[in-house]
Design a protein around this motif. Structure first.
Motif, PDB file in Angstrom:
ATOM      1  N   ASN A 153       0.829  -1.212   0.000  1.00 14.02           N
ATOM      2  CA  ASN A 153       0.000   0.000   0.000  1.00 14.02           C
ATOM      3  C   ASN A 153       0.859   1.256   0.000  1.00 14.02           C
ATOM      4  N   ARG A 208       2.034  10.815   7.313  1.00 12.28           N
ATOM      5  CA  ARG A 208       0.770  10.261   7.807  1.00 12.28           C
ATOM      6  C   ARG A 208       0.766   8.739   7.729  1.00 12.28           C
ATOM      7  N   PHE A 209       1.317   8.210   6.650  1.00 14.76           N
ATOM      8  CA  PHE A 209       1.331   6.759   6.475  1.00 14.76           C
ATOM      9  C   PHE A 209       2.154   6.085   7.571  1.00 14.76           C
ATOM     10  N   HIS A 212       0.571   6.182  11.083  1.00 20.90           N
ATOM     11  CA  HIS A 212      -0.627   5.365  11.258  1.00 20.90           C
ATOM     12  C   HIS A 212      -0.349   3.866  11.186  1.00 20.90           C
ATOM     13  N   HIS A 213       0.721   3.458  10.523  1.00 23.88           N
ATOM     14  CA  HIS A 213       0.905   2.031  10.263  1.00 23.88           C
ATOM     15  C   HIS A 213       2.195   1.454  10.835  1.00 23.88           C
ATOM     16  N   TYR A 257      -3.441  10.735   1.488  1.00 28.82           N
ATOM     17  CA  TYR A 257      -3.410   9.580   2.378  1.00 28.82           C
ATOM     18  C   TYR A 257      -4.822   9.054   2.649  1.00 28.82           C
ATOM     19  N   SER A 258      -5.789   9.949   2.761  1.00 31.77           N
ATOM     20  CA  SER A 258      -7.171   9.518   2.973  1.00 31.77           C
ATOM     21  C   SER A 258      -7.668   8.698   1.796  1.00 31.77           C
ATOM     22  N   GLN A 261      -6.076   5.271   2.131  1.00 32.18           N
ATOM     23  CA  GLN A 261      -6.726   4.526   3.204  1.00 32.18           C
ATOM     24  C   GLN A 261      -8.091   4.006   2.755  1.00 32.18           C
ATOM     25  N   TYR A 262      -8.794   4.799   1.955  1.00 31.87           N
ATOM     26  CA  TYR A 262     -10.106   4.372   1.450  1.00 31.87           C
ATOM     27  C   TYR A 262      -9.966   3.229   0.446  1.00 31.87           C
ATOM     28  N   TRP A 264      -7.614   0.924   0.362  1.00 33.91           N
ATOM     29  CA  TRP A 264      -6.596   0.055   0.940  1.00 33.91           C
ATOM     30  C   TRP A 264      -6.593  -1.312   0.264  1.00 33.91           C
ATOM     31  N   SER A 266      -5.748  -5.221   0.129  1.00 36.81           N
ATOM     32  CA  SER A 266      -5.633  -6.342   1.069  1.00 36.81           C
ATOM     33  C   SER A 266      -5.644  -7.643   0.278  1.00 36.81           C
TER      34      SER A 266
END
Length: 279
Positions: A153, A208-209, A212-213, A257-258, A261-262, A264, A266
């Motif tokens: 990501n 920010r990334f 947060h992670h 970043y938002s 995140q939206y 994302w 996986s």
């Protein structure tokens, strides 16, 4: 009978042939025959009519006086240029003034030229190429599924950042500051434009990334934030960008970043990508 060529017919009861109207040819007849009619001169091969009106090639009659002059003038064909309003001009002037004053490391003769090599190292630390190569290498060497998800990501975020900044730069096309020295590290075609700052966008996005992670101690979290601020400030100090370029870049990276995140990625949403990087 008729008057000789070039002698307009008189008006009134006792009509007589008037004096010849001079012909203007070549560069003297601006805008072709219409320009000659507008100025009261006779174009080659076109009879002059008293009063300034003459038949046009499309069957209509040309205007007289100011209307004919306006029709034949280049200014009438081109609309007036639009200029920014007073508030926009004041903001632009303040931006250029502040950027010039803060560009203290823009050249060897600048007031803080001794700090220029250090700021150029900071410039490399915020460049997209080291981040892309480092993330791809970590993704290739990682043996943890959770780490691969985070790194994949991050790679997606960096690629999205490069594309978005390149598109905005190509649309806005704001030139670099005049005091900038074009000795930047690994540039491409759109890097000749200034708005927005790609380094500032990337710094805000990565900051920010990471916060947060990644699980980091408080001193390391402070260092990450300071790194993003120093990278952004160095763009103005080196003369690479104007102040508004950096401010917009920080806002763009924060918002980007938002989006990441939206969207994302996986193993459930993108199984093919994770299968590609799995050992």
């Amino acid at each position: 009978g008729t008057c000789p060529r070039g002698h307009p017919e008189g008006t009134g009861t006792g009509r007589s042939c008037g004096p010849p109207v001079p012909e203007i040819t070549g560069a003297g007849c601006k805008n072709g025959p219409r320009g000659c009619l507008a100025s009261g001169l006779r174009a080659p091969g076109r009879p002059a009519v008293p009063g300034g009106s003459a038949p046009r090639s499309d069957g209509r009659r040309a205007g007289t006086g100011a209307s004919a002059a306006a029709e034949g003038s280049p200014a009438a064909a081109c609309p007036p240029a639009k200029h920014p309003g007073p508030s926009a001009r004041a903001l632009l002037a303040a931006d250029l003034w502040a950027s010039r004053r803060l560009g203290v490391c823009a050249a060897e003769g600048s007031p803080c030229a001794a700090a220029r090599p250090l700021l150029r190292l900071v410039e490399v630390s915020g460049h997209g190429l080291p981040w892309l190569l480092g993330t791809a290498y970590g993704l290739w060497r990682s043996g943890s599924a959770a780490a691969r998800e985070v790194l994949l990501n991050l790679l997606f975020a960096l690629l999205l950042d490069l594309v978005l900044v390149a598109v905005v730069k190509g649309l806005v096309r704001r030139p670099r500051p005049a005091h900038n020295k074009m000795d930047m590290f690994a540039t491409i075609s759109v890097d000749k434009y200034s708005f927005p700052s790609g380094h500032a966008t990337r710094a805000a996005l990565v900051c920010r990334f990471v916060l947060h992670h990644l699980v980091l101690a408080a001193p390391l979290r402070v260092l990450v934030v300071l790194w993003a601020l120093v990278v952004s400030l160095s763009r103005v100090m080196l003369g690479r960008h104007n102040v508004t370029d950096v401010l917009f870049g920080l806002l763009l990276g924060y918002a980007l970043y938002s989006v990441v995140q939206y969207c994302w990625l996986s193993p459930l949403s993108a199984p093919a990508l994770f299968a590609l990087w799995s050992h």
